[in-house]
Design a protein around this motif. Structure first.
Motif, PDB file in Angstrom:
ATOM      1  N   THR A  74       0.746  -1.213   0.018  1.00 48.33           N
ATOM      2  CA  THR A  74       0.022  -0.120  -0.091  1.00 48.33           C
ATOM      3  C   THR A  74       0.926   1.211   0.022  1.00 48.33           C
ATOM      4  O   THR A  74       2.033   1.273   0.215  1.00 48.33           O
ATOM      5  CB  THR A  74      -0.762  -0.027   1.286  1.00 48.33           C
ATOM      6  N   ALA A  75       0.167   2.484  -0.328  1.00 43.58           N
ATOM      7  CA  ALA A  75       1.015   3.601  -0.183  1.00 43.58           C
ATOM      8  C   ALA A  75       1.856   3.956   1.149  1.00 43.58           C
ATOM      9  O   ALA A  75       2.776   4.215   1.343  1.00 43.58           O
ATOM     10  CB  ALA A  75       0.189   4.789  -0.394  1.00 43.58           C
ATOM     11  N   TYR A  76       0.814   3.527   2.213  1.00 42.30           N
ATOM     12  CA  TYR A  76       1.468   3.691   3.785  1.00 42.30           C
ATOM     13  C   TYR A  76       2.723   2.762   3.834  1.00 42.30           C
ATOM     14  O   TYR A  76       3.708   3.136   4.401  1.00 42.30           O
ATOM     15  CB  TYR A  76       0.315   3.174   4.798  1.00 42.30           C
ATOM     16  N   GLY A 132      -2.395   6.432  -2.715  1.00 44.28           N
ATOM     17  CA  GLY A 132      -2.939   6.139  -1.555  1.00 44.28           C
ATOM     18  C   GLY A 132      -4.252   6.567  -1.428  1.00 44.28           C
ATOM     19  O   GLY A 132      -5.451   6.182  -1.060  1.00 44.28           O
ATOM     20  N   ARG A 133      -4.394   7.975  -1.865  1.00 45.85           N
ATOM     21  CA  ARG A 133      -5.496   8.925  -1.805  1.00 45.85           C
ATOM     22  C   ARG A 133      -6.789   8.346  -2.765  1.00 45.85           C
ATOM     23  O   ARG A 133      -7.955   7.903  -2.519  1.00 45.85           O
ATOM     24  CB  ARG A 133      -5.405  10.215  -2.044  1.00 45.85           C
ATOM     25  N   ALA A 134      -6.213   8.005  -3.990  1.00 40.41           N
ATOM     26  CA  ALA A 134      -7.090   7.276  -5.091  1.00 40.41           C
ATOM     27  C   ALA A 134      -7.646   6.065  -4.601  1.00 40.41           C
ATOM     28  O   ALA A 134      -8.774   5.624  -4.908  1.00 40.41           O
ATOM     29  CB  ALA A 134      -6.515   7.342  -6.138  1.00 40.41           C
ATOM     30  N   ALA A 135      -6.821   5.349  -3.808  1.00 37.48           N
ATOM     31  CA  ALA A 135      -7.176   3.986  -3.424  1.00 37.48           C
ATOM     32  C   ALA A 135      -8.007   3.925  -2.044  1.00 37.48           C
ATOM     33  O   ALA A 135      -8.579   2.735  -1.550  1.00 37.48           O
ATOM     34  CB  ALA A 135      -6.044   3.055  -3.001  1.00 37.48           C
ATOM     35  N   GLY A 136      -8.412   5.177  -1.556  1.00 35.83           N
ATOM     36  CA  GLY A 136      -8.997   5.306  -0.234  1.00 35.83           C
ATOM     37  C   GLY A 136      -8.324   5.157   1.037  1.00 35.83           C
ATOM     38  O   GLY A 136      -8.990   5.109   2.044  1.00 35.83           O
ATOM     39  N   CYS A 185      -4.071   9.404  10.026  1.00 34.91           N
ATOM     40  CA  CYS A 185      -4.778  10.121   8.992  1.00 34.91           C
ATOM     41  C   CYS A 185      -5.477   8.813   8.310  1.00 34.91           C
ATOM     42  O   CYS A 185      -6.682   9.157   7.989  1.00 34.91           O
ATOM     43  CB  CYS A 185      -3.775  10.691   8.035  1.00 34.91           C
ATOM     44  N   SER A 186      -4.935   7.928   8.132  1.00 34.72           N
ATOM     45  CA  SER A 186      -5.552   6.700   7.328  1.00 34.72           C
ATOM     46  C   SER A 186      -6.738   6.340   7.964  1.00 34.72           C
ATOM     47  O   SER A 186      -7.875   5.691   7.393  1.00 34.72           O
ATOM     48  CB  SER A 186      -4.480   5.588   7.094  1.00 34.72           C
ATOM     49  N   ALA A 187      -6.805   6.152   9.395  1.00 34.96           N
ATOM     50  CA  ALA A 187      -7.784   5.675  10.320  1.00 34.96           C
ATOM     51  C   ALA A 187      -8.889   6.502  10.066  1.00 34.96           C
ATOM     52  O   ALA A 187     -10.305   5.969  10.460  1.00 34.96           O
ATOM     53  CB  ALA A 187      -7.431   5.448  11.510  1.00 34.96           C
ATOM     54  N   THR A 188      -8.725   7.740  10.005  1.00 32.04           N
ATOM     55  CA  THR A 188      -9.902   8.732   9.998  1.00 32.04           C
ATOM     56  C   THR A 188     -10.222   9.128   8.642  1.00 32.04           C
ATOM     57  O   THR A 188     -11.261  10.058   8.535  1.00 32.04           O
ATOM     58  CB  THR A 188      -9.423  10.016  10.601  1.00 32.04           C
ATOM     59  N   LYS A 189      -9.939   8.427   7.737  1.00 33.44           N
ATOM     60  CA  LYS A 189     -10.575   8.823   6.260  1.00 33.44           C
ATOM     61  C   LYS A 189     -11.803   8.801   6.253  1.00 33.44           C
ATOM     62  O   LYS A 189     -12.640   7.855   7.082  1.00 33.44           O
ATOM     63  CB  LYS A 189      -9.799   7.900   5.306  1.00 33.44           C
ATOM     64  N   GLY A 190     -12.257   9.576   5.198  1.00 37.50           N
ATOM     65  CA  GLY A 190     -13.735   9.364   4.793  1.00 37.50           C
ATOM     66  C   GLY A 190     -14.443  10.406   5.468  1.00 37.50           C
ATOM     67  O   GLY A 190     -15.560  10.809   5.425  1.00 37.50           O
TER      68      GLY A 190
END
Length: 190
Positions: A74-76, A132-136, A185-190
């Motif tokens: 993944t991006a991360y 990573g942004r495009a993949a959500g 940041c990843s955990a709070t996406k959306g």
């Protein structure tokens, strides 16, 4: 090793240890085990040799970084791989240290590899963040360029903190801190 390569490698080492101002042609010749004639056969002078050494250091940095960032995951995970790569944090970044040398910054030819390397690094990191942004994986409002600059700044700042403390711990803490922020940041996406 060819004389030209030995001179470049020696200059790379001395630039990292002493900086441009603190590195004399005589010091390069002595450490490389070559005479003045050999040095000036391959390079017009200290600036020419330093430019070759900086370009090589920049290329080596880009190659090592790309090996970490181009892998699977993944991006991360790719950013994490870059951040957790083994580094000699107490020696500082061979390219980033040159940004602190007034003579390097004042000379456009010497400054160019430094600038181009960080421009490439931030651009490459921004590409990964955008993926990573495009993949959500990251929130839609994440600015890839801003996040990439922050990651690059953490690495360079980590080097400074480690050198100031004479310990790799501050570098490691900085890296782990930015990784925690990326996870949050990843955990709070959306």
């Amino acid at each position: 090793m060819a004389t030209q390569d030995r001179l470049i490698e020696t200059m790379q080492e001395l630039l990292r240890e002493r900086g441009y101002t603190g590195t004399s042609p005589k010091a390069v010749q002595q450490r490389a085990g070559v005479g003045q004639g050999s040095m000036y056969h391959h390079f017009t002078g200290k600036p020419d040799l330093a430019a070759a050494a900086l370009r090589r250091s920049a290329e080596q940095l880009r190659t090592r970084a790309e090996q970490r960032m181009a892998g699977p995951g993944t991006a991360y995970e790719r950013i994490e791989g870059y951040l957790l790569a083994e580094r000699e944090s107490l020696r500082g970044c061979p390219v980033g240290r040159m940004a602190q040398d007034a003579e390097v910054i004042a000379d456009p030819e010497l400054r160019a590899p430094v600038h181009e390397t960080f421009e490439w690094l931030c651009g490459r990191l921004a590409e990964i963040v955008a993926e990573g942004r495009a993949a959500g994986e990251f929130p839609a409002d994440t600015d890839p360029a801003d996040l990439a600059a922050a990651v690059a700044a953490v690495v360079q700042g980590g080097y400074v903190l480690a050198r100031a403390a004479d310990s790799p711990e501050p570098f490691q803490r900085a890296v782990h801190g930015v990784l925690a922020m990326l996870r949050a940041c990843s955990a709070t996406k959306g």
